[in-house]
Design an enzyme around this catalytic site. Structure first.
Site, PDB file in Angstrom:
ATOM      1  N   ARG A 103       0.846  -1.203   0.000  1.00 61.73           N
ATOM      2  CA  ARG A 103       0.000   0.000   0.000  1.00 61.73           C
ATOM      3  C   ARG A 103       0.870   1.237   0.000  1.00 61.73           C
ATOM      4  O   ARG A 103       1.741   1.375   0.851  1.00 61.73           O
ATOM      5  CB  ARG A 103      -0.856   0.051   1.281  1.00 61.73           C
ATOM      6  N   THR A 107      -1.529   7.420  -0.471  1.00 60.41           N
ATOM      7  CA  THR A 107      -2.809   7.244  -1.192  1.00 60.41           C
ATOM      8  C   THR A 107      -3.584   6.036  -0.667  1.00 60.41           C
ATOM      9  O   THR A 107      -4.774   5.902  -0.922  1.00 60.41           O
ATOM     10  CB  THR A 107      -2.560   7.021  -2.688  1.00 60.41           C
ATOM     11  N   ASP A 199       0.650  -3.126  12.071  1.00 58.24           N
ATOM     12  CA  ASP A 199       1.062  -3.501  10.713  1.00 58.24           C
ATOM     13  C   ASP A 199       1.448  -4.979  10.715  1.00 58.24           C
ATOM     14  O   ASP A 199       2.461  -5.370  11.294  1.00 58.24           O
ATOM     15  CB  ASP A 199       2.248  -2.621  10.291  1.00 58.24           C
ATOM     16  N   ASP A 202       4.993  -5.930   9.315  1.00 60.93           N
ATOM     17  CA  ASP A 202       6.086  -5.538  10.216  1.00 60.93           C
ATOM     18  C   ASP A 202       6.150  -6.451  11.435  1.00 60.93           C
ATOM     19  O   ASP A 202       7.233  -6.797  11.911  1.00 60.93           O
ATOM     20  CB  ASP A 202       5.902  -4.087  10.673  1.00 60.93           C
TER      21      ASP A 202
HETATM   22  C1  PRP Z   1      -1.009  -4.754   4.353  1.00 63.27           C
HETATM   23  C2  PRP Z   1      -1.807  -6.044   4.461  1.00 63.27           C
HETATM   24  C3  PRP Z   1      -2.638  -6.000   3.206  1.00 63.27           C
HETATM   25  C4  PRP Z   1      -2.925  -4.536   3.054  1.00 63.27           C
HETATM   26  C5  PRP Z   1      -4.312  -4.310   3.542  1.00 63.27           C
HETATM   27  O1  PRP Z   1       0.039  -4.926   3.505  1.00 63.27           O
HETATM   28  O2  PRP Z   1      -1.016  -7.178   4.582  1.00 63.27           O
HETATM   29  O3  PRP Z   1      -1.976  -6.507   2.065  1.00 63.27           O
HETATM   30  O4  PRP Z   1      -1.984  -3.831   3.864  1.00 63.27           O
HETATM   31  O5  PRP Z   1      -4.704  -3.014   3.314  1.00 63.27           O
HETATM   32  P1  PRP Z   1      -5.848  -2.623   2.272  1.00 63.27           P
HETATM   33  O6  PRP Z   1      -7.000  -3.542   2.506  1.00 63.27           O
HETATM   34  O7  PRP Z   1      -6.143  -1.203   2.648  1.00 63.27           O
HETATM   35  O8  PRP Z   1      -5.265  -2.731   0.894  1.00 63.27           O
HETATM   36  P2  PRP Z   1       1.150  -3.801   3.239  1.00 63.27           P
HETATM   37  O9  PRP Z   1       0.746  -2.950   2.091  1.00 63.27           O
HETATM   38  O10 PRP Z   1       1.452  -3.092   4.521  1.00 63.27           O
HETATM   39  O11 PRP Z   1       2.377  -4.632   2.743  1.00 63.27           O
HETATM   40  P3  PRP Z   1       3.251  -5.752   3.503  1.00 63.27           P
HETATM   41  O12 PRP Z   1       2.421  -7.000   3.569  1.00 63.27           O
HETATM   42  O13 PRP Z   1       4.429  -5.883   2.593  1.00 63.27           O
HETATM   43  O14 PRP Z   1       3.619  -5.250   4.872  1.00 63.27           O
HETATM   44  N1  URA Z   2      -2.386  -3.266   6.890  1.00 61.07           N
HETATM   45  C1  URA Z   2      -1.971  -3.690   8.098  1.00 61.07           C
HETATM   46  O1  URA Z   2      -0.970  -4.418   8.194  1.00 61.07           O
HETATM   47  N2  URA Z   2      -2.663  -3.327   9.180  1.00 61.07           N
HETATM   48  C2  URA Z   2      -3.758  -2.564   9.121  1.00 61.07           C
HETATM   49  O2  URA Z   2      -4.349  -2.258  10.171  1.00 61.07           O
HETATM   50  C3  URA Z   2      -4.179  -2.116   7.854  1.00 61.07           C
HETATM   51  C4  URA Z   2      -3.481  -2.501   6.758  1.00 61.07           C
END
Ligand code: PRP
Ligand code: URA
Length: 208
Positions: A103, A107, A199, A202
């Site tokens: 994400r 945005t 997150d 993380d």
């Molecule tokens: C997080 C999570 C989803 C997304 C959810 O990933 O694992 O993929 O955010 O958010 P959304 O429903 O608003 O799209 P992130 O983009 O943080 O990436 P990561 O898994 O690499 O940490």
């Molecule tokens: N992605 C995450 O990892 N946590 C949230 O709460 C939303 C999006």
């Protein structure tokens, strides 16, 4: 709505561990993996089985067998891979594809950086994995890509879902059932699930 929220005292107990900011990486990973297995059991409640005949130490009997190779798990990178550990214990012969999305922090729109799946998606059950369904953008884009590549039977498995993400996902992909351990209250101004667990990526990978 095509959404199943698992409601069970043990799940609430496990979620307390995930939600707690003091839970360390090892335990966080273990609980994500464990909850993913439980969500998967629920998602496969109606799975088709082949009838087979086997012999127990006592007698011959009819039994039931899942065609494991019919299933494809698609973790959304990165955090979705945290769910994969548990799921390949449940269905060890499933095929695996990967979709890389992150994400954009401003945005909140997903950005694609990787796509690799088995070719014959049309004849398989495709199970998309991501612990968090927040705005829904990542899950929706992943499912759109999979449909463009032939997938017809899809399910979305997560740990926490926000009502906003569920609604958007159901508007755009009403044919895709969502299974989650819990539906939380809302999103905050940064697009994080409230109360949530922070997150997920993380916390699984120890990157913060
Ligand atoms: C997080 C999570 C989803 C997304 C959810 O990933 O694992 O993929 O955010 O958010 P959304 O429903 O608003 O799209 P992130 O983009 O943080 O990436 P990561 O898994 O690499 O940490
Ligand atoms: N992605 C995450 O990892 N946590 C949230 O709460 C939303 C999006």
């Amino acid at each position: 709505m095509n959404v199943t929220e698992l409601n069970h005292p043990l799940i609430l107990h496990k979620l307390a561990i995930l939600r707690n900011k003091n839970t360390g990486t090892k335990e966080f990973r273990e609980v994500v993996s464990e909850l993913s297995m439980i969500v998967c059991y629920e998602a496969l409640r109606e799975a088709k089985l082949d009838k087979i005949e086997i012999e127990t130490p006592i007698c011959k009997t009819k039994a039931y067998q899942l065609n494991e190779e019919n299933y494809v798990f698609i973790p959304i990178l990165r955090a979705g891979t945290g769910m994969l550990d548990g799921l390949i214990k449940v269905i060890p012969n499933a095929k695996i594809g990967h979709i890389g999305l992150y994400r954009n922090e401003e945005t909140l729109k997903p950005v694609k950086y990787y796509y690799k799946t088995p070719r014959d998606l049309a004849r398989r059950e495709v199970i998309v994995l991501d612990p968090m369904l927040a705005t829904g953008g990542s899950g929706i884009d992943a499912i759109t890509m999979l449909k463009e590549n032939g997938a017809q039977k899809l399910k979305f498995l997560c740990i926490l879902a926000a009502p906003e993400g569920i609604q958007k996902m159901q508007e755009i992909h009403p044919d895709v059932p969502i299974y989650c351990a819990a539906i939380d209250e809302c999103l905050n101004e940064n697009g994080y699930i409230v109360p949530g667990l922070g997150d997920a990526g993380d916390r699984i990978f120890g990157t913060k």
